[in-house]
Design an enzyme around this catalytic site. Structure first.
Site: not given
Ligand code: NAP
Length: 484
Positions: A51, A148, A177-178, A216, A235, A240
């Site tokens: 967004r 995930k 699943d990395h 971890e 989690d 995993h």
């Molecule tokens: P995050 O940091 O909260 O990022 C969320 C992203 O979604 C942001 O780019 C946000 O950007 C965008 N977003 C939010 N609402 C939106 C909407 N309505 N339309 C379009 N874009 C939108 O989350 P994250 O940690 O990167 O995680 C992303 C996914 O990967 C999740 O499902 C999480 O469970 C999974 N995951 C993450 C990790 C990790 O290490 N971070 C590991 C495994 C899995 P804007 O606010 O600019 O829209």
């Protein structure tokens, strides 16, 4: 060793959530590393979407920063970063809104592989899938990649599967699943099915037990809000550790092809017995003098979510009947180490007498750190003094065995994204696998809830609660030492 580059077709990759943590830490730096190693085709384009209001230049600057912070590891020729950034663009879209979608569509090229990475909260998957189809961005050849957690329980996982399958065929859905993208995990299959040595012994007759550990040192940190609704079972274990268990325990697939492999993994999950409640230990890290405990990292000061779990389970099939599988994972432990250990039985008779002690072969597969494998074999202790036996490791560290080329081993995300572009689903979870894993996990969690079970506190930087040691000792076994 000569590295082999498998050609990849030109592609348009759209990353939804491109401004988020996962994209900035893993996905975009991973793509850059692929670019550096010359494994990205000339016609590759990457479009970020979220967004936030940003133009192409702003996005490129953000990605350059992310690469500087998280990209490291491999050397890249001068000018490569600029060449990579030229491949990038950005479009502001709201997954739930109508604006920006036509502009995003206009960036996509005809006759090019299209992949859409959903790096956003799962609650947005449905809205994204609907708009991709509604605005005509995705067709029957397009691929969607989802992160995930894939559901919170069986019911929500089924709902997510239904949502995605309303718009996409199962062959288009890539559930990441990395752990499956890790080099060692794939090597596990190579070792099992590429050698004559191990497979004949890979069963209950010769294997005493198997241990799978993912330890971890980090705490839940900034992820407390999410983690407290999840816990170690959801989690880590449901996905995993379960995937590692499947690869260790599955029957040889007829071919190294997506459904052949995934069919065998599914059979393992379906053959898992329900876990008896006294075969599970849940823990939660406590505070110590210098650092706050789990409950200070989450909103609920009385949280009963587990940050550690150890369990014993059994697979009811001919290969594994009677062989226990011990799984453990936790945060804030003394060492960061992930390992699968196949502990073989004692030799049926010792010709060396009781003084020679007990010796066992152990094949251990290290996922981190220092990916590699070790086989403990028993030999004579050198020197005089009669026949004294000692176990020595035959150690194969990838870094040592492969030399500088080990540096070029792609990380899990890089590999998996390229597999999406190639249309290879072997290392991705199929919908029925995910559902079967939840069907096994749900009753365990429901049991804790109905008994009002509270996790055992454990000291930070320890090996977890004492009860986890007792779980093993009761069986006359012990956990392998965690080595960093
Ligand atoms: P995050 O940091 O909260 O990022 C969320 C992203 O979604 C942001 O780019 C946000 O950007 C965008 N977003 C939010 N609402 C939106 C909407 N309505 N339309 C379009 N874009 C939108 O989350 P994250 O940690 O990167 O995680 C992303 C996914 O990967 C999740 O499902 C999480 O469970 C999974 N995951 C993450 C990790 C990790 O290490 N971070 C590991 C495994 C899995 P804007 O606010 O600019 O829209």
């Amino acid at each position: 060793m000569v590295s082999r580059v498998i050609p990849v077709d030109p592609f348009d990759l759209v990353i939804f959530g491109a401004t988020g943590d996962l994209a900035r830490r893993k996905i975009l730096p991973g793509l850059f590393r692929r670019f550096c190693s010359g494994q990205m085709p000339e016609g590759a384009r990457i479009v970020g979407a979220a967004r936030s209001d940003m133009d192409d230049a702003g996005f490129r600057a953000m990605v350059a920063e992310s690469i500087a912070e998280f990209g490291g590891g491999r050397s890249c020729e001068a000018g490569t970063l600029d060449a990579f950034l030229e491949r990038l663009g950005y479009e502001a879209v709201d997954a739930k809104g109508e604006g920006g979608w036509e502009a995003l569509k206009a960036r996509l090229r005809p006759d090019t592989v299209r992949a859409f990475y959903f790096s956003v909260a799962p609650s947005l998957f449905g809205a994204l899938a609907e708009r991709l189809k509604g605005f005509g961005l995705a067709d029957d050849e397009s691929r969607v990649v989802v992160e995930k957690p894939f559901g919170h329980d069986l019911e929500s996982a089924k709902a997510l599967n239904d949502t995605l399958r309303r718009h996409f065929d199962e062959t288009q859905i890539y559930r990441i699943d990395h752990y499956l993208g890790k080099e060692t995990v794939q090597n596990l299959m190579a070792v099992r099915f590429g050698n004559m040595l191990f497979e004949p012994l890979w069963n209950a007759q010769y294997v005493d037990h198997i241990q799978i550990t993912v330890a971890e040192t980090v705490d839940v940190g900034g992820r407390g809000g999410y983690y407290d609704t999840s816990g170690a079972m959801r989690d880590m274990v449901q996905n995993h550790l379960m995937q590692l268990l499947c690869l260790i325990a599955m029957e040889p697939p007829a071919r190294f092809e997506p459904d052949a492999v995934r069919d065998e993994k599914l059979k393992v999950i379906r053959a898992l017995d329900p876990v008896e409640y006294h075969h599970i230990v849940r823990g939660q890290y406590a505070a110590d003098d210098s650092q706050p405990g789990y409950r200070a990292h989450v909103e609920n000061p009385r949280s009963t979510t587990e940050s550690f779990i150890a369990l014993k389970c059994h697979i009811s099939n001919w290969r594994w009947a009677g062989t226990p599988f011990y799984l453990r994972t936790g945060k804030k432990l003394k060492t960061r180490a992930s390992e699968i250990a196949v502990v073989f039985k004692d030799a049926p008779h010792s010709i060396f007498g009781a003084d020679a002690g007990r010796h066992r072969n152990v094949l251990s597969i290290r996922l981190q750190p220092n990916e590699g494998m070790t086989l403990d074999v028993t030999i004579k202790e050198p020197g005089p003094g009669g026949m004294r036996l000692v176990d020595v490791p035959l150690d194969m560290s990838f870094a040592e065995a492969l030399g500088p080329e080990a540096e070029e081993v792609p990380d899990a995300y890089e590999r998996l994204i390229m597999d999406v572009i190639r249309g290879n689903q072997t290392l991705f979870m199929r919908g029925d696998e995910v559902e079967a894993a939840w069907a096994w996990t749900d009753p365990i969690i429901a049991g804790w809830q109905s008994r009002g079970e509270v996790p055992k506190p454990y000291e930070p930087r320890s090996v977890g609660p004492e009860e986890a040691q007792i779980l093993m000792h009761k069986d006359g076994r012990r956990w392998r030492e965690l080595k960093s």
